[in-house]
Motif scaffolding. Structure first.
Motif, PDB file in Angstrom:
ATOM      1  N   ASP A 154       0.721  -1.039  -0.154  1.00 20.03           N
ATOM      2  CA  ASP A 154      -0.210   0.041   0.085  1.00 20.03           C
ATOM      3  C   ASP A 154       0.905   1.166   0.024  1.00 20.03           C
ATOM      4  N   GLY A 155       0.364   2.584   0.119  1.00 21.19           N
ATOM      5  CA  GLY A 155       1.063   3.921   0.178  1.00 21.19           C
ATOM      6  C   GLY A 155       1.182   4.270  -1.379  1.00 21.19           C
ATOM      7  N   ALA A 156       1.489   5.303  -1.611  1.00 23.30           N
ATOM      8  CA  ALA A 156       1.775   6.126  -2.866  1.00 23.30           C
ATOM      9  C   ALA A 156       3.102   5.760  -3.636  1.00 23.30           C
ATOM     10  N   LYS A 157       2.709   5.742  -4.832  1.00 22.67           N
ATOM     11  CA  LYS A 157       3.838   5.124  -5.643  1.00 22.67           C
ATOM     12  C   LYS A 157       3.872   6.045  -6.795  1.00 22.67           C
ATOM     13  N   THR A 158       5.053   6.841  -6.874  1.00 24.25           N
ATOM     14  CA  THR A 158       5.418   7.654  -8.192  1.00 24.25           C
ATOM     15  C   THR A 158       6.264   6.946  -9.057  1.00 24.25           C
ATOM     16  N   TRP A 159       5.832   6.892 -10.116  1.00 24.18           N
ATOM     17  CA  TRP A 159       6.518   6.281 -11.375  1.00 24.18           C
ATOM     18  C   TRP A 159       7.083   7.260 -12.281  1.00 24.18           C
ATOM     19  N   HIS A 160       8.468   6.744 -12.776  1.00 26.39           N
ATOM     20  CA  HIS A 160       9.056   7.555 -13.576  1.00 26.39           C
ATOM     21  C   HIS A 160       9.922   6.402 -14.783  1.00 26.39           C
ATOM     22  N   PHE A 161       9.605   7.001 -15.776  1.00 26.56           N
ATOM     23  CA  PHE A 161       9.884   5.927 -16.773  1.00 26.56           C
ATOM     24  C   PHE A 161      10.894   6.971 -17.874  1.00 26.56           C
ATOM     25  N   PHE A 162      12.277   6.251 -18.032  1.00 27.10           N
ATOM     26  CA  PHE A 162      13.189   7.258 -18.824  1.00 27.10           C
ATOM     27  C   PHE A 162      13.915   6.326 -19.804  1.00 27.10           C
ATOM     28  N   ARG A 163      14.696   6.548 -20.817  1.00 22.92           N
ATOM     29  CA  ARG A 163      15.195   5.972 -21.833  1.00 22.92           C
ATOM     30  C   ARG A 163      16.470   6.380 -21.397  1.00 22.92           C
ATOM     31  N   LYS A 164      17.453   5.200 -21.556  1.00 23.12           N
ATOM     32  CA  LYS A 164      18.880   5.310 -21.312  1.00 23.12           C
ATOM     33  C   LYS A 164      19.672   4.385 -21.860  1.00 23.12           C
ATOM     34  N   HIS A 165      20.568   4.535 -22.726  1.00 21.05           N
ATOM     35  CA  HIS A 165      21.258   3.587 -23.459  1.00 21.05           C
ATOM     36  C   HIS A 165      20.351   2.743 -24.383  1.00 21.05           C
ATOM     37  N   ASN A 166      19.569   3.425 -24.953  1.00 20.85           N
ATOM     38  CA  ASN A 166      18.537   2.791 -25.894  1.00 20.85           C
ATOM     39  C   ASN A 166      17.533   1.812 -25.392  1.00 20.85           C
ATOM     40  N   LYS A 167      17.441   2.055 -24.301  1.00 23.10           N
ATOM     41  CA  LYS A 167      16.339   1.018 -23.463  1.00 23.10           C
ATOM     42  C   LYS A 167      15.650   1.663 -22.253  1.00 23.10           C
TER      43      LYS A 167
END
Length: 491
Positions: free
Chosen positions: A243-256
């Motif tokens: 449970d609890g808040a979950k902040t998501w961060h998606f980023f592209r690094k080294h073509n992945k």
């Protein structure tokens, strides 16, 4: 509450790959990241131009302009706000660092000009050959460079003045110029909340599958939502709550593409007892880490050294630091005690590297002190071990004077013993045979005595290795203080 962040690369199952070699989720992130980048850039420009920011009205504007939901626009605002705040804080730190370098330069220039002036006045005297004090900076000639040391110092002063002028102009420019904030591409940021299902309304993860709600501007291409098999975040000590808040961060690094989740960690059962029952003190040096364990009475019970190698690449150096931190936490777990370290700040010393020579600069910059303490704090907190930070004043001197010969310890272990005792709030009185020759008023803090002893040792030619052979510090201090003519007996 402190937060943690777990990161892993997005898996690419063979059943989800298309003709381009990408999954449907990666295709969506690529398309949505361009929309997110435009919204974040416009938000950052707006934050830099206005005096007061109305988040609610701007959130509505982003929803209508880019066709995204309120929670998705909140992510763009938070991402842009963080980038703008970081650029402003970086500007302050940059100016502070340059001001420190400028002060160091001006102090060096003043000191060097005084040396030249005093030396010129000395040689201008008629009877300078019969002087009892001598010249502070005697004139000499170098056969290698075919020049005198005076001309060499004048040349250094000239270059330092040019450097000081350049720094002054740079500081003036930084104070008046506008801020520049860079918003990186290929980024997606979604803010979570503890009141929402799975901790996030837009991006929901049930421990295996990740579902992302598609914004209205991309529903025609990807539908209402995109789903991928993310799996779990494997950790030796997993503190990710259900449970609890979950902040998501998606980023592209080294073509992945990578996924990062930020959360409030689950509390760990504390292992270390109160510092009154004993502590482990550590003293960090570029070549080794000295540690010492003391009991509830402040007596040494165990000690050792962890060797370190200097000059490694950043990846190998991090691995070496992690291994050292794991050894320290194993010792603390075995003794059920906290770890005590020094609260060091090398920012001021690093501002003065240009005036202390290459050897000093190499010694101070060759080892990642801040990285070590950052990893030690993270590893110890994950294992329920408390990390204490104390004032580092005179710990090395106290260890060498009081404990090096008594226990036969190396300098780093002796300093670690003094650090551990300071963590237990034990006093370090200076030996009585020394206080008779130090002029300190009654009622002063004990560090005043250690300060005077430190100055006497620095003025002398005593090397650190000879501290082991000194059996009577009182006679040594008496011999060092008598030639100055300033020592007075305390009554």
């Amino acid at each position: 509450m402190p937060t943690l962040t777990y990161i892993k690369g997005l898996p690419t199952p063979a059943g989800e790959l298309n003709s381009l070699g990408l999954t449907e989720f990666e295709m969506f992130l690529t398309a949505y990241s361009s929309v997110f980048h435009k919204a974040a850039c416009e938000t950052a420009n707006h934050l830099l131009t206005v005096n007061s920011f109305h988040e609610s009205s701007w959130n509505t504007y982003l929803q209508k302009t880019y066709g995204i939901s309120r929670r998705q626009s909140s992510g763009a605002i938070s991402f842009a706000q963080g980038a703008v705040d970081a650029s402003k804080e970086h500007r302050k730190l940059h100016i502070k660092t340059l001001e420190g370098k400028l002060r160091s330069l001006k102090y060096w220039i003043t000191k060097s000009e005084k040396r030249l002036s005093d030396s010129t006045k000395f040689y201008a005297k008629k009877n300078w050959r019969n002087s009892k004090t001598g010249c502070r900076f005697p004139l000499s000639c170098s056969l290698k460079f075919r020049n005198t040391n005076w001309n060499n110092l004048r040349f250094q002063i000239h270059n330092k003045k040019r450097r000081a002028y350049k720094l002054a102009k740079q500081i003036e420019h930084l104070r008046t110029s506008s801020f520049q904030t860079i918003i990186p591409r290929n980024q997606v940021f979604v803010v979570g909340s503890k009141d929402e299902s799975f901790g996030n309304q837009v991006c929901q993860w049930d421990g295996h599958t990740l579902k992302f709600r598609v914004p209205a501007c991309l529903e025609s291409r990807f539908g209402k939502q995109v789903i991928t098999k993310l799996g779990n975040f494997d950790r030796n000590i997993n503190r990710l709550p259900k449970d609890g808040a979950k902040t998501w961060h998606f980023f592209r690094k080294h073509n992945k593409w990578n996924a990062a989740v930020k959360f409030t960690p689950v509390a760990i059962q504390p292992v270390s007892r109160h510092s009154a029952y004993g502590c482990i003190g550590i003293d960090l040096n570029p070549g080794s880490i000295g540690w010492a364990y003391i009991d509830k009475d402040g007596n040494l019970k165990s000690h050792g050294q962890i060797p370190l190698q200097i000059g490694l690449p950043s990846g190998k150096q991090d691995a070496q630091i992690v291994n050292a931190c794991l050894q320290l936490t194993r010792f603390a777990h075995a003794f059920c005690c906290p770890i005590v370290c020094e609260k060091l700040d090398f920012s001021t010393k690093k501002e003065q590297l240009g005036e202390h020579g290459r050897k000093y600069a190499r010694m101070l910059s060759a080892w990642a002190y801040s990285r070590f303490y950052q990893l030690l704090d993270s590893i110890s907190s994950n294992r329920g071990i408390y990390l204490m930070k104390v004032n580092p004043a005179y710990t090395s001197l106290i260890g060498m004077v009081k404990y090096a010969r008594q226990y036969g310890l190396p300098s780093d272990c002796a300093a670690a013993l003094a650090i551990a005792r300071r963590g237990m709030r034990l006093t370090e009185d200076i030996p009585g045979s020394i206080t008779a020759y130090l002029s300190v008023k009654d009622g002063k803090h004990v560090w005043s005595l250690w300060n005077q002893l430190n100055k006497l040792i620095q003025k002398s030619s005593i090397k650190r290795h000879y501290f082991y052979a000194i059996s009577n510090w009182g006679s040594l201090v008496k011999r060092l203080s008598e030639p100055s003519g300033k020592s007075k007996l305390r009554h």
